[in-house]
Each structure stands twice: as structure tokens, then as C-alpha cells.
Design a protein around this motif. Structure first.
Motif, PDB file in Angstrom:
ATOM      1  N   GLU A 103       0.811  -1.211   0.000  1.00 48.29           N
ATOM      2  CA  GLU A 103       0.000   0.000   0.000  1.00 48.29           C
ATOM      3  C   GLU A 103       0.844   1.261   0.000  1.00 48.29           C
ATOM      4  OE1 GLU A 103      -2.430  -1.335   3.206  1.00 48.29           O
ATOM      5  OE2 GLU A 103      -3.123  -2.799   1.730  1.00 48.29           O
ATOM      6  N   ASP A 104       1.928   1.250   0.774  1.00 50.20           N
ATOM      7  CA  ASP A 104       2.725   2.476   0.781  1.00 50.20           C
ATOM      8  C   ASP A 104       4.063   2.266   0.059  1.00 50.20           C
ATOM      9  OD1 ASP A 104       5.030   2.072   2.774  1.00 50.20           O
ATOM     10  OD2 ASP A 104       3.258   1.358   3.871  1.00 50.20           O
ATOM     11  N   GLU A 151       6.907   0.084   1.520  1.00 53.48           N
ATOM     12  CA  GLU A 151       6.619  -1.336   1.404  1.00 53.48           C
ATOM     13  C   GLU A 151       6.816  -1.824  -0.035  1.00 53.48           C
ATOM     14  OE1 GLU A 151       3.099  -3.980   2.918  1.00 53.48           O
ATOM     15  OE2 GLU A 151       3.248  -2.115   4.071  1.00 53.48           O
TER      16      GLU A 151
END
Ligand code: GDP
Ligand code: ZN
Length: 458
Positions: A282-283, A286
Motif C-alpha cells: 500500500e505504501d 513497502e
């Protein structure tokens, strides 16, 4: 060939009790007679392989140092040439003075590796053995010294020579066959030829495996732990390392970057990497972690694929399995958390061609079996390590790969029945290429370059 006589300090830089100057070439004894004055008698009558005590003198007769002279007669010397060794006091200045004296009287400075190069050119040792000499000098561990001694003794050279002999036999077989009329070439002949080619190719492959084994021993087996978040990757790393190194948490995706530990499993060094997983991140941080995981997986030698045995396989698990199937790294499948109610079965991993082990990273169950399985897999990768014929130079590995290419080609040509003279061309190419490892078929520029990497005075 008329070679100049060369000389150089053979002992290490710096001071020591004794320093040795080596003089090699046709003029060695004449130079010795000029610079060395024995206490008794003259050098005129010196028998080879004997020592004389005396003085090393300057042009005006003043004494530079006292020392021992050793005479080794061609061709029974390291270089294969007349060789004189002057053993003096091991001071930097005095050694330099004696060395200059040998240059004054007709020798020229030996280049790096030139004594060994002469030994090679005079047929005293082949290139693979010469490399062994240099490796022994450079060896920094007992294991490396052992491998160097094996190489010096000809372990690699003999393997290469045996393969080449087999290839020559095959070439001869073809040549004998060419003289027959077309339908007289017996099928048995072809079968024997095929057997020769396959045996040669296998032997080359084994040597390449040996090269890989040598590298593994130096650098460690790159072992990558993969699995979706929360299956217990970090816990597994900790269990193998035996400390609380990686952060274990209940929040999926915490091991964002790659954590690396070096461990030893039954004496085999492993580079163990705990990865961030492969899930769609998601980010940004990551996402970088996921990209790294893919990268590490791509050049992993061993993969520990972790699954949570307390729940059925998820889409993410299947995604990972799919990726592993496309890779050629050795894989071990681990069903972790076997202390909980186990849902997963070995049959869930049918078609993976990998051992499936039930473990609990927490309770430590199954860890011994895991260690054994790892060790067994790596030993299989290593091939036969004990014979010491480990090609370890990038140059040698490239050479072996080229030779293998021709052998594979020869096998294909033979199978396709495309004419034995084409087979012969590839076999000859492989024969010549393998000769490069022994230094037989290398051009002089390359020989010069290889030996120039050797050390001064050897
Ligand atoms: P990772 O995200 O794959 O690195 O998983 P972690 O090692 O961080 O563990 C995730 C969770 O599973 C933690 O709460 C661990 O305590 C738990 N866990 C790990 N191994 C085991 C095990 O063998 N049994 C049980 N019951 N729980 C485990
Ligand atoms: Zn983790």
C-alpha cells in the motif's frame, strides 16, 4: 630461444634474518662467478645442487655481504633454467645492493611472475599448476592452502587432460568412420561416439559445479525466506540464528526491508535473508521492500518458503508458489505453526518438486530436520568437493562454459544425424578451448597478462 638472465629478490619486502636473490637464465653461473667469491676454492668447480659459503663483492672488490650460494642446473630447477640463489642478510639496503650487483653484471630485473612464467614456458608446469603456486602463496586459510596444493599437484590439470584425451579418441573415431562408405558406418560407432561426448560434457559440468561449490564456500549460500506477512518468517530467522535479531510482530508487513544474517548449518555457511513478502503493497516504503524481495528471489540459491499451517492456502500463498515454480532455486516448503491446529497437508504442494516440512518456529519443532534438509540440499549443489579440482578463476569458468557449449552442440548435431564432420568441428573446438586452462592454446599476450598478475620475485 635465447632468453636474458633475470634476477629479483625472492623474499618478502622488509627486513628479516635472511634474504634471497634468485638469478635465472643461461648467464646465472657466470654472474655468480663475478659477484660471489667463495671462502675456499673457486666457483669454477661448483657441482649443481650444492651450497658454497663466501662473500658477495662489489666491482672494486669490497665486500657487500657474506652469504651462501646455491646452484641448480638446467633443466632441473624451478624455472627449468640454470638458477643461482644468493642467500644474504635480509636487510632492505644490503639486498638491494646485491640485486643491483647482479644487474650490473648482466642480469636484468625480473618482471612480476617471470620466474613462474619461464617455468611454464619451459614446460615445468602448466598454467593451472602455476596458478596453484600463486594461490598457495596468497592462501589466507588452511582450506585455501589445501585447495592450492591440490591444484599445484595437478588435480585440475589431470581432469582437463583426461577430458581432452577422451575428445581426441572421439575425433579419431570420426576420422576412422569418414573413410568408410556411407552405409558402412556402423551404428555401434555412433553410439560409442555419443557416449564419449556425453561423458566429456558431464565431466566439464562437474568441474563447473566444483567452481560453484568453491564460490559457495567463500561467500555462503544465498538463502531467501519468503512467505506472506505473518506466517512466521522472522520467527524462523530467529529460530535459525538463535537470537532475537529480526523484529517479530503481529502487524503484517513489518519487515519492510531485507534483514540478512550469516549462519552456519552443519559447517555450511548460509546468507539468510528475511524478506518483506510479495503482497501488493500500500505504501511506497513497502513497495520498495516487495521489489527487493523479487530481486533477491531472482538470484537466490536456496528458498525457504513459509506458509501458515493453521489456515488454508490464500491467493497470496498461491501467487508465491507460482513464482517459485518459475525459478530454478532449490526450494524447501515449510508449514509453520504446526503447534496450532494444522489445516495444510503436503498434498497442498503437489507439483512443487520440493520437500515439505512441518515446523514450529516458536516451539522449535522440526528445526533439526530443517537443518539436515538444508545441509543435504547444499551438498547436492556442491557436487564432489573432495577431489580438489576446483576451477576458481573467472577465466577458467568462462573457458569451461565455452567448451561445454561446443560439446552440447556436438551432441545435438550427432542426434540430428547432420554429419560426423560437423561433430568433429565442435569436438576439436572443445579440445582446443580446454587446452587454454593448461595454457597450451593461449596466445602470448594473454600468457603475459596472466603471469603479470603474479607477485614480484616468483
Ligand atoms: P512474518 O511476518 O512472516 O515475519 O511473521 P512473524 O515471524 O513476525 O510472526 C507473525 C506471528 O506469528 C507472530 O505473532 C508470531 O508470534 C507468530 N508465530 C510465528 N511462528 C509461530 C509458530 O511456530 N507457532 C505459533 N503458534 N505462532 C507463531
Ligand atoms: Zn517478519
Amino acid at each position: 630461444m635465447t632468453e636474458e638472465t633475470i634476477s629479483q629478490i625472492a623474499t618478502p619486502q622488509g627486513t628479516g634474518g635472511i634474504g634471497i636473490i634468485r638469478v635465472s637464465g643461461a648467464d646465472a653461473l657466470r654472474i655468480a662467478r663475478t659477484v660471489f667469491r667463495p671462502i675456499r676454492g673457486t666457483l669454477g668447480e661448483i657441482a649443481p645442487y650444492t651450497a658454497r659459503y663466501g662473500n658477495i663483492v662489489a666491482a672494486d672488490g669490497t665486500i657487500i655481504d657474506e652469504g651462501i650460494l646455491l646452484y641448480m642446473r638446467a633443466p632441473h630447477s624451478y624455472t627449468g633454467e640454470d638458477t643461482v640463489e644468493l642467500q644474504c642478510h635480509g636487510g632492505t639496503i644490503v639486498l638491494r645492493e646485491v640485486l643491483l650487483r647482479t644487474w650490473e653484471t648482466g642480469a636484468r630485473p625480473a618482471e612480476a611472475g617471470e620466474f613462474t612464467k619461464r617455468a611454464f614456458l619451459n614446460g615445468r608446469l602448466d598454467l593451472a599448476r602455476a596458478d596453484g603456486v600463486m594461490e598457495l602463496i596468497a592462501a589466507k586459510s588452511a582450506r585455501a592452502a589445501h585447495a592450492a596444493r591440490e591444484r599445484m599437484a595437478g588435480a585440475l590439470s589431470e581432469k582437463i587432460t583426461a577430458i581432452r584425451r577422451r575428445l581426441l579418441g572421439a575425433i579419431a573415431r570420426i576420422e576412422a568412420g569418414i573413410d568408410f562408405p556411407e552405409d558402412d558406418i556402423p551404428a555401434v560407432q555412433n553410439a560409442a561416439l555419443r557416449e564419449d561426448i556425453i561423458a566429456a560434457a558431464d565431466a566439464v559440468r562437474r568441474l563447473l559445479m566444483g567452481a560453484e561449490a568453491g564460490r559457495i564456500l567463500r561467500e555462503g549460500v544465498k538463502t531467501v525466506i519468503v512467505g506472506r506477512p505473518n506466517v512466521g518468517k522472522s520467527s524462523l530467522l530467529n529460530a535459525l540464528v538463535g537470537t532475537e535479531r529480526a523484529i517479530v510482530t503481529d502487524v503484517p508487513g513489518t519487515t519492510r526491508d531485507v534483514i540478512e544474517e550469516e549462519i552456519s548449518v552443519e559447517g555450511i555457511p548460509l546468507r539468510l535473508l528475511d524478506t518483506a513478502g510479495l503482497r501488493v503493497a500500500e505504501d511506497a516504503v513497502e513497495r520498495i521492500g516487495v521489489a527487493r524481495t523479487k530481486q533477491h528471489l531472482a538470484d537466490a540459491e536456496l528458498v525457504l518458503a513459509v506458509f501458515d499451517s493453521s489456515s488454508a492456502l490464500t491467493d497470496e500463498d498461491r501467487e508465491i508458489l507460482k513464482r517459485l515454480r518459475t525459478m530454478n532455486a532449490d526450494t524447501i516448503i515449510l508449514c509453520n505453526k504446526e503447534d496450532c491446529a494444522s489445516v495444510l497437508r503436503a498434498t497442498d504442494f503437489d507439483g512443487m518438486n520440493a520437500p515439505v516440512l512441518m515446523i514450529s518456529a516458536h516451539a522449535g519443532t522440526g528445526m533439526d530436520v530443517l537443518r539436515e534438509t538444508i545441509a543435504a540440499r547444499v551438498r547436492m549443489m556442491e557436487g564432489d568437493l573432495s577431489d580438489g579440482a576446483l576451477p576458481n578463476k573467472e577465466r577458467e569458468v568462462q573457458t569451461l562454459r565455452r567448451a561445454l557449449g561446443h560439446l552440447d552442440e556436438a551432441e545435438r548435431t550427432l542426434a540430428a544425424d547432420m554429419g560426423s564432420d560437423f561433430v568433429s568441428i565442435d569436438l576439436r573446438a572443445a579440445y582446443d578451448i580446454l587446452g587454454e586452462i593448461l595454457g597450451e592454446t593461449l596466445d602470448t599476450d594473454l600468457i603475459d597478462r596472466i603471469f603479470s598478475e603474479f607477485c614480484i620475485g616468483k
